[in-house]
Design a protein around this motif. Structure first.
Motif, PDB file in Angstrom:
ATOM      1  N   ALA A 502       0.826  -1.209   0.000  1.00 21.81           N
ATOM      2  CA  ALA A 502       0.000   0.000   0.000  1.00 21.81           C
ATOM      3  C   ALA A 502       0.854   1.249   0.000  1.00 21.81           C
ATOM      4  O   ALA A 502       1.979   1.256   0.513  1.00 21.81           O
ATOM      5  N   VAL A 503       0.287   2.305  -0.589  1.00 26.16           N
ATOM      6  CA  VAL A 503       0.805   3.658  -0.432  1.00 26.16           C
ATOM      7  C   VAL A 503      -0.130   4.362   0.539  1.00 26.16           C
ATOM      8  O   VAL A 503      -1.344   4.458   0.284  1.00 26.16           O
ATOM      9  N   VAL A 504       0.418   4.851   1.634  1.00 25.28           N
ATOM     10  CA  VAL A 504      -0.393   5.484   2.670  1.00 25.28           C
ATOM     11  C   VAL A 504      -0.080   6.976   2.705  1.00 25.28           C
ATOM     12  O   VAL A 504       1.080   7.374   2.871  1.00 25.28           O
ATOM     13  N   ARG A 505      -1.111   7.781   2.580  1.00 27.09           N
ATOM     14  CA  ARG A 505      -1.012   9.234   2.710  1.00 27.09           C
ATOM     15  C   ARG A 505      -2.052   9.701   3.704  1.00 27.09           C
ATOM     16  O   ARG A 505      -2.907   8.929   4.152  1.00 27.09           O
ATOM     17  N   LYS A 506      -2.016  10.986   4.036  1.00 27.08           N
ATOM     18  CA  LYS A 506      -3.000  11.515   4.976  1.00 27.08           C
ATOM     19  C   LYS A 506      -4.393  11.546   4.356  1.00 27.08           C
ATOM     20  O   LYS A 506      -5.392  11.357   5.055  1.00 27.08           O
ATOM     21  N   ASP A 507      -4.458  11.791   3.055  1.00 22.43           N
ATOM     22  CA  ASP A 507      -5.768  11.943   2.427  1.00 22.43           C
ATOM     23  C   ASP A 507      -6.279  10.661   1.785  1.00 22.43           C
ATOM     24  O   ASP A 507      -7.465  10.343   1.871  1.00 22.43           O
ATOM     25  N   PHE A 508      -5.401   9.888   1.143  1.00 23.30           N
ATOM     26  CA  PHE A 508      -5.840   8.675   0.457  1.00 23.30           C
ATOM     27  C   PHE A 508      -4.892   7.518   0.743  1.00 23.30           C
ATOM     28  O   PHE A 508      -3.701   7.709   1.018  1.00 23.30           O
ATOM     29  N   LYS A 509      -5.444   6.319   0.664  1.00 24.63           N
ATOM     30  CA  LYS A 509      -4.662   5.089   0.777  1.00 24.63           C
ATOM     31  C   LYS A 509      -5.008   4.180  -0.405  1.00 24.63           C
ATOM     32  O   LYS A 509      -6.185   3.890  -0.662  1.00 24.63           O
ATOM     33  N   TYR A 510      -3.955   3.737  -1.077  1.00 23.78           N
ATOM     34  CA  TYR A 510      -4.117   2.817  -2.204  1.00 23.78           C
ATOM     35  C   TYR A 510      -3.518   1.469  -1.812  1.00 23.78           C
ATOM     36  O   TYR A 510      -2.356   1.400  -1.388  1.00 23.78           O
ATOM     37  N   ILE A 511      -4.308   0.388  -1.917  1.00 20.08           N
ATOM     38  CA  ILE A 511      -3.905  -0.955  -1.492  1.00 20.08           C
ATOM     39  C   ILE A 511      -3.943  -1.907  -2.672  1.00 20.08           C
ATOM     40  O   ILE A 511      -4.884  -1.875  -3.475  1.00 20.08           O
ATOM     41  N   GLU A 512      -2.947  -2.767  -2.737  1.00 17.89           N
ATOM     42  CA  GLU A 512      -2.964  -3.868  -3.695  1.00 17.89           C
ATOM     43  C   GLU A 512      -2.873  -5.196  -2.945  1.00 17.89           C
ATOM     44  O   GLU A 512      -2.066  -5.339  -2.008  1.00 17.89           O
TER      45      GLU A 512
END
Length: 559
Positions: A502-512
């Motif tokens: 995953a890429v974790v940010r304060k606004d969005f999280k993208y998970i594979e």
């Protein structure tokens, strides 16, 4: 002249009369000062030259004397009041100056500026490291049920990081990351108990190895878990304490948290006093006893805690069955976290009992931390010691219809981090910071506090850059991260514990979820509990493409 005119003139005559009397009295006082006349006890006059006693009536003289005495008394009272006020102001100012001086001494006496000093001046380091404890189940973070007064106080004397996360949410991988300051992709500690590359070949690049080489007296107590326990690599170490809550030792039943505390205190009391120390106290609690029916077994002294409170399960108040249904289809009853949910939370009374026992064990760890910190104070080294409280991973308490960790959801990856640093300016005490700090940063922070240069293969950053004014320039030239990589390896059955990135940010999280060819996107601003997957929302297609590409770059950089 009419009687009315006479009445109006009478006061004027009386005033003139009294004025004359006053002038005469003043004249007589001057004469007395010159020795020409003197007064008797009844304030009548004795002629020392040619002045007679018939000049002034005795009653008028007495009235004048009383007026003078009254004026003098009033002036004396006013002077006394002003003196007391001035004295109080001086005392208050002195207290403020003493307090300021004490604060300056407390901030400046210990630790050479960046930990670069002689051995007897280098900071001691205490790492308090608990298990399966997520970021929001401490009092200071807003939990209205659990009692954690020691951690709360530690926060008031230091700084709390509200967005501290782990890069892989599982016990032994997180501990390997702590020890090496590296992502899983680099330290390779994938399976429980398999050989750790950095123990076999690069121990001198781990934070305990580096500090021992620099003259620190080092200790490790409590849970270790990954690979064999390298007892010889510390000056003081105990057995690898995990997997149990109660055990008979030397004919007496003892709780694992008590054992962890006693071992830490033994280290502190037996340590050489002419060397700085590093102590890692790795509590097994509040981790469950895997496979046991009751899961959590608190100490007898705490069993009455929380009996009179009601606890909402899950803590976010969202219906667990509905949340479970919103997960990707490969989340089945075969999933490990779903199985643990059944162990703990599939029935209301059981769920509340489990959560109360979990809270009891957190409170026990908090108390043990307090006793260890109190020993530092008793030895006079509290303000010469960097204290860090954190945990190895979070824990889902029914959220998403799950229990446990492993997955890149917020409850699993966000963990508490509190730092009490003697170098910290007093104005920063009790503050919070919402930057992304990670468990890969802990090793860097520890060795930096000891004045040790960071090895090239460490991937974290020194967290003190975020709160020490002396490191402000570093932060300006190299801004702190605004995103990070989460990774969990493929291990066994992909339906049991699926791998994820995953890429974790304060606004969005993208998970594979690579084993299932499934992706997810969550808007963390508007959906903090990650209930609404936006992966199929065309409005976010561009964002998804960018974050997918960013994930590849972050994963490559972690190798």
């Amino acid at each position: 002249m009419t009687s009315s005119e006479q009445h109006q003139r009478s006061p004027n005559l009386r005033r003139l009369y009294h004025i004359c009397i006053g002038v005469i009295i003043l004249f007589l006082i001057i004469l007395q000062l010159k020795g020409t006349v003197r007064f008797t006890d009844d304030f009548s006059l004795i002629n020392t030259d040619t002045i007679t006693s018939t000049l002034i009536a005795p009653d008028d003289v007495i009235t004048a004397r009383n007026e003078v005495a009254s004026t003098n008394e009033r002036m004396q009272k006013e002077d006394a009041i002003e003196a007391r006020i001035e004295e109080a102001r001086i005392n208050e100012r002195m207290k403020e100056e003493d307090a300021m001086k004490a604060r300056m001494e407390e901030e400046d006496v210990v630790n050479a500026r960046n930990g670069e000093a002689a051995d007897n001046e280098r900071m001691n380091i205490l790492l308090l490291y608990a298990d399966d404890w997520r970021h929001d189940t401490i009092g200071v973070a807003g939990d209205k049920v659990v009692h954690t007064p020691v951690i709360d106080k530690l926060s008031s004397e230091g700084i709390r990081f509200t967005h501290n996360c782990v890069t892989t949410s599982i016990c032994w991988i997180s501990r390997a990351t702590l020890t090496t300051g590296q992502y899983l992709s680099r330290h390779k500690q994938v399976m429980l108990k398999e050989p750790l590359l950095y123990y076999e070949n690069y121990w001198n690049e781990t934070y305990p190895g580096l500090l021992r080489d620099r003259g620190y007296h080092t200790g490790q107590v409590g849970k270790w878990q990954f690979h064999k326990y390298p007892r010889e690599e510390w000056d003081f170490s105990t057995s690898d304490e995990y997997g149990w809550h109660w055990r008979e030792i030397a004919g007496k039943m003892i709780h694992v948290t008590q054992k962890n505390e006693y071992d830490a205190l033994e280290f502190l009391r037996k340590r050489p006093k002419d060397k700085p120390f590093l102590l890692t106290t790795a509590f097994f609690a509040p981790h469950c006893v895997d496979g046991s029916p009751e899961q959590y077994y608190p100490q007898n002294e705490t069993k009455k805690l929380y009996n009179d409170v009601n606890i909402t399960i899950p803590l976010n108040g969202i219906d667990m069955d509905e949340s479970w249904k919103r997960l990707p289809s490969f989340f089945t009853e075969e999933n490990e976290a779903r199985g643990r949910w059944h162990w703990r939370f599939d029935e209301p009374v059981k769920a509340e009992t489990m959560m109360k026992n979990f809270y009891r064990m957190e409170t026990e760890v908090d108390k043990a931390c307090g006793n260890i910190i109190e020993e530092l104070s008793r030895q006079g080294v509290l303000n010469k010691t960097l204290i860090i409280f954190t945990t190895d991973n979070g824990n889902m308490h029914g959220e998403h219809g799950l229990a446990g960790k492993w997955f890149p959801y917020q409850e699993s990856i966000r963990v508490p981090l509190v730092i009490r640093d003697p170098r910290m300016p007093s104005k920063a005490h009790g503050s919070t910071n919402d930057d992304f700090t990670l468990n890969i940063d802990l090793a860097s922070t520890i060795i930096s506090a000891a004045g040790v240069e960071q090895p090239a293969r460490m991937q974290g950053r020194d967290i003190s850059e975020l709160y020490l004014p002396s490191k402000k320039e570093t932060l300006q030239s190299n801004p702190w991260r605004t995103e990070f990589l989460y990774e969990y390896p493929a291990r066994e059955n992909p339906f049991h514990i699926p791998s994820s990135n995953a890429v974790v940010r304060k606004d969005f999280k993208y998970i594979e979820w690579p084993e299932h060819n499934v992706s997810q996107l969550f808007d963390l601003i508007n959906d903090q509990f990650e209930e609404n997957d936006l992966i199929n929302d065309v409005k976010h297609s561009r964002r998804i493409a960018k974050m997918k590409n960013r994930l590849k770059k972050l994963a490559a950089a972690a190798l």
